[in-house]
Design an enzyme around this catalytic site. Sequence first.
Site, PDB file in Angstrom:
ATOM      1  N   CYS A  29       5.437  -3.498  -8.285  1.00 26.88           N
ATOM      2  CA  CYS A  29       5.777  -3.069  -7.362  1.00 26.88           C
ATOM      3  C   CYS A  29       5.081  -2.223  -6.963  1.00 26.88           C
ATOM      4  O   CYS A  29       4.329  -1.190  -7.436  1.00 26.88           O
ATOM      5  CB  CYS A  29       7.483  -2.006  -7.562  1.00 26.88           C
ATOM      6  SG  CYS A  29       8.076  -1.875  -5.994  1.00 26.88           S
ATOM      7  N   GLU A  70       3.205  -8.882  -8.990  1.00 26.62           N
ATOM      8  CA  GLU A  70       4.666 -10.044  -9.003  1.00 26.62           C
ATOM      9  C   GLU A  70       4.658 -10.722  -7.155  1.00 26.62           C
ATOM     10  O   GLU A  70       4.908  -9.516  -6.865  1.00 26.62           O
ATOM     11  CB  GLU A  70       5.359  -8.923  -9.627  1.00 26.62           C
ATOM     12  CG  GLU A  70       7.160  -9.782  -9.660  1.00 26.62           C
ATOM     13  CD  GLU A  70       7.665  -8.652 -10.193  1.00 26.62           C
ATOM     14  OE1 GLU A  70       8.827  -8.687  -9.799  1.00 26.62           O
ATOM     15  OE2 GLU A  70       7.720  -8.245 -11.258  1.00 26.62           O
TER      16      GLU A  70
END
Length: 185
Positions: free
Chosen positions: A39, A73
């Site tokens: 993140c 990600e």
Amino acid sequence: FDVEPFIFYILCEVDRYGAHIVGYFSKEKESPDGNNVACILTLPPYQRKGYGKLLIAFSYELSKLEQVTGSPEKPLSDLGKLSYRSYWSWVLLEILRDFRGTLSIKDLSGMTSITQGDIISTLQSLNLVKYWKGQHVICVTPKLIEEHLKSSEYKKPRLTVDITALRWTPPKKVNKTKKTSISHS
């Protein structure tokens, strides 16, 4: 939410009033997918000042020290896609501008810690790679590289990582062997 499997890197701006959180990125201690960022966030008052790209660059410098390739990600937000594509483009164009000789996608990946898939998609977006005889081939001329670098899309990041000041040791890999206990009666 369990945060134990993650490492957090927090970026602060420091002034006479103290330290102010600008943004952060997290990464899994053990990423089965090879992600170097789980993140990433720049707080709204600090956006469009170069901090996002600085966090991205820092994540790749850590990957280089770990001697691994990585990718964020997925899925990425729209702003995340723009930021990563811009970072990857600038890094690759800088290398291609200064390099003389032959370079493969694998070579670029080893030099940058950017995954081969991210390199291929970035070079495709720049129209600098062709698929020929079952493999991707980088096709560039110095003039084409300079044209891209002169474009406003590919300007040098405002903030860069000073790798000479970086003091960091990769976390030790956890050995996932099964523990057995022996009891004596």
